[in-house]
Design a protein around this motif. Structure first.
Motif, PDB file in Angstrom:
ATOM      1  N   MET A 172       0.888  -1.172  -0.098  1.00 27.42           N
ATOM      2  CA  MET A 172      -0.102   0.040  -0.051  1.00 27.42           C
ATOM      3  C   MET A 172       1.034   1.057   0.083  1.00 27.42           C
ATOM      4  O   MET A 172       0.679   2.185  -0.973  1.00 27.42           O
ATOM      5  N   VAL A 173       1.927   1.234   0.745  1.00 20.86           N
ATOM      6  CA  VAL A 173       2.611   2.447   0.796  1.00 20.86           C
ATOM      7  C   VAL A 173       3.594   2.412  -0.551  1.00 20.86           C
ATOM      8  O   VAL A 173       3.764   3.560  -1.140  1.00 20.86           O
ATOM      9  N   ALA A 174       3.871   1.157  -1.008  1.00 23.53           N
ATOM     10  CA  ALA A 174       4.885   1.526  -2.325  1.00 23.53           C
ATOM     11  C   ALA A 174       3.837   1.847  -3.350  1.00 23.53           C
ATOM     12  O   ALA A 174       4.376   2.783  -4.224  1.00 23.53           O
ATOM     13  N   VAL A 175       2.685   1.397  -3.439  1.00 17.73           N
ATOM     14  CA  VAL A 175       1.673   2.180  -4.533  1.00 17.73           C
ATOM     15  C   VAL A 175       1.507   3.331  -4.287  1.00 17.73           C
ATOM     16  O   VAL A 175       1.405   4.117  -5.437  1.00 17.73           O
ATOM     17  N   ALA A 176       1.334   3.931  -3.285  1.00 16.76           N
ATOM     18  CA  ALA A 176       1.045   5.291  -2.924  1.00 16.76           C
ATOM     19  C   ALA A 176       2.378   6.167  -3.406  1.00 16.76           C
ATOM     20  O   ALA A 176       2.064   7.254  -3.965  1.00 16.76           O
ATOM     21  N   THR A 177       3.320   5.303  -3.353  1.00 15.03           N
ATOM     22  CA  THR A 177       4.463   6.200  -3.388  1.00 15.03           C
ATOM     23  C   THR A 177       4.677   6.229  -4.826  1.00 15.03           C
ATOM     24  O   THR A 177       5.300   7.350  -5.496  1.00 15.03           O
ATOM     25  N   PHE A 178       4.461   5.096  -5.769  1.00 13.07           N
ATOM     26  CA  PHE A 178       4.376   5.080  -7.069  1.00 13.07           C
ATOM     27  C   PHE A 178       3.791   6.125  -7.712  1.00 13.07           C
ATOM     28  O   PHE A 178       3.907   6.954  -8.712  1.00 13.07           O
ATOM     29  N   LEU A 179       2.419   6.178  -7.335  1.00 14.49           N
ATOM     30  CA  LEU A 179       1.416   7.095  -8.130  1.00 14.49           C
ATOM     31  C   LEU A 179       1.846   8.523  -7.727  1.00 14.49           C
ATOM     32  O   LEU A 179       1.935   9.408  -8.350  1.00 14.49           O
ATOM     33  N   THR A 180       2.520   8.933  -6.340  1.00 17.11           N
ATOM     34  CA  THR A 180       2.656  10.227  -6.012  1.00 17.11           C
ATOM     35  C   THR A 180       4.071  10.520  -6.825  1.00 17.11           C
ATOM     36  O   THR A 180       4.037  11.753  -7.426  1.00 17.11           O
ATOM     37  N   SER A 181       4.686   9.791  -7.004  1.00 17.09           N
ATOM     38  CA  SER A 181       6.095   9.976  -7.825  1.00 17.09           C
ATOM     39  C   SER A 181       6.039  10.393  -9.165  1.00 17.09           C
ATOM     40  O   SER A 181       6.263  11.138  -9.790  1.00 17.09           O
ATOM     41  N   GLY A 182       4.783   9.159  -9.736  1.00 16.57           N
ATOM     42  CA  GLY A 182       4.406   9.668 -11.048  1.00 16.57           C
ATOM     43  C   GLY A 182       3.676  11.189 -11.376  1.00 16.57           C
ATOM     44  O   GLY A 182       3.930  11.606 -12.302  1.00 16.57           O
ATOM     45  N   VAL A 183       2.825  11.456 -10.477  1.00 17.69           N
ATOM     46  CA  VAL A 183       2.201  12.505 -10.842  1.00 17.69           C
ATOM     47  C   VAL A 183       3.060  13.882 -10.480  1.00 17.69           C
ATOM     48  O   VAL A 183       3.182  14.703 -11.154  1.00 17.69           O
ATOM     49  N   ALA A 184       3.978  13.550  -9.444  1.00 20.97           N
ATOM     50  CA  ALA A 184       5.191  14.690  -9.377  1.00 20.97           C
ATOM     51  C   ALA A 184       6.007  14.817 -10.530  1.00 20.97           C
ATOM     52  O   ALA A 184       6.390  16.049 -11.119  1.00 20.97           O
ATOM     53  N   ALA A 185       6.484  13.654 -10.992  1.00 17.62           N
ATOM     54  CA  ALA A 185       7.366  13.694 -12.350  1.00 17.62           C
ATOM     55  C   ALA A 185       6.661  14.212 -13.498  1.00 17.62           C
ATOM     56  O   ALA A 185       7.244  15.128 -14.104  1.00 17.62           O
ATOM     57  N   LEU A 186       5.371  14.119 -13.590  1.00 19.32           N
ATOM     58  CA  LEU A 186       4.489  14.541 -14.852  1.00 19.32           C
ATOM     59  C   LEU A 186       4.679  16.118 -14.696  1.00 19.32           C
ATOM     60  O   LEU A 186       4.713  16.834 -15.657  1.00 19.32           O
ATOM     61  N   ALA A 187       4.184  16.589 -13.330  1.00 17.36           N
ATOM     62  CA  ALA A 187       4.221  18.068 -13.164  1.00 17.36           C
ATOM     63  C   ALA A 187       5.400  18.679 -13.478  1.00 17.36           C
ATOM     64  O   ALA A 187       5.406  19.858 -13.940  1.00 17.36           O
ATOM     65  N   ILE A 188       6.645  18.064 -13.025  1.00 17.44           N
ATOM     66  CA  ILE A 188       7.818  18.708 -13.276  1.00 17.44           C
ATOM     67  C   ILE A 188       8.081  18.495 -14.759  1.00 17.44           C
ATOM     68  O   ILE A 188       8.455  19.735 -15.412  1.00 17.44           O
ATOM     69  N   LEU A 189       8.107  17.678 -15.429  1.00 14.90           N
ATOM     70  CA  LEU A 189       8.195  17.538 -16.852  1.00 14.90           C
ATOM     71  C   LEU A 189       7.341  18.491 -17.543  1.00 14.90           C
ATOM     72  O   LEU A 189       7.828  19.211 -18.539  1.00 14.90           O
ATOM     73  N   ARG A 190       5.988  18.822 -17.417  1.00 12.74           N
ATOM     74  CA  ARG A 190       5.315  19.579 -18.176  1.00 12.74           C
ATOM     75  C   ARG A 190       5.622  21.088 -17.764  1.00 12.74           C
ATOM     76  O   ARG A 190       5.552  21.914 -18.415  1.00 12.74           O
TER      77      ARG A 190
END
Length: 136
Positions: A114-132
């Protein structure tokens, strides 16, 4: 509705293969672990069969739907390579990848998953925001 059929079928096949591997072999269907064990020649038959199934999947898609899925990658090779290395590092650091934690870990109500999936999703959203924000 028919445009969602390939995704639905793919998701059902992923779930079925993960459940079969767990019930028949007692193994979690985490791709990073399977490929890692294959590279170490551990459980060669099972791990090789699983990886070959992944590689043959597109051919089954072609035969089932009469054409290849449309895939468009707009990122350049340097970004793709860095992203792949980060995913590999993250899956080692997180003791598994999205398939192991997300498919079976959540189904087993594993707190670590549960912690890992929350971290994956949060990191993905953050990476997308930074790249955009940089126009990438």
């Amino acid at each position: 509705m028919s445009e969602y059929l390939p995704s639905l079928a793919g998701g059902m096949l992923i779930g079925l293969s993960a459940v079969m591997l767990l019930l028949l072999n007692g193994r979690i269907a985490g791709i990073s672990g399977i490929v890692g064990r294959l590279a170490q020649s551990v459980g060669l038959t099972t791990n090789l069969a699983f990886v070959l199934g992944l590689l043959l999947g597109p051919l089954v898609y072609l035969l089932s739907f009469g054409g290849w899925p449309t895939v468009e990658i707009t990122a350049g090779w340097p970004l793709i390579i860095v992203a792949g290395l980060l995913v590999g590092f993250g899956s080692r650091m997180g003791s598994g990848c999205t398939s192991g934690h997300g498919v079976l870990g959540l189904a087993r109500l594993s707190p670590r998953s549960m912690v890992a999936v929350a971290t994956f999703l949060t990191s993905g959203v953050a990476a997308l925001a930074i790249l955009r924000s940089f126009g990438l």
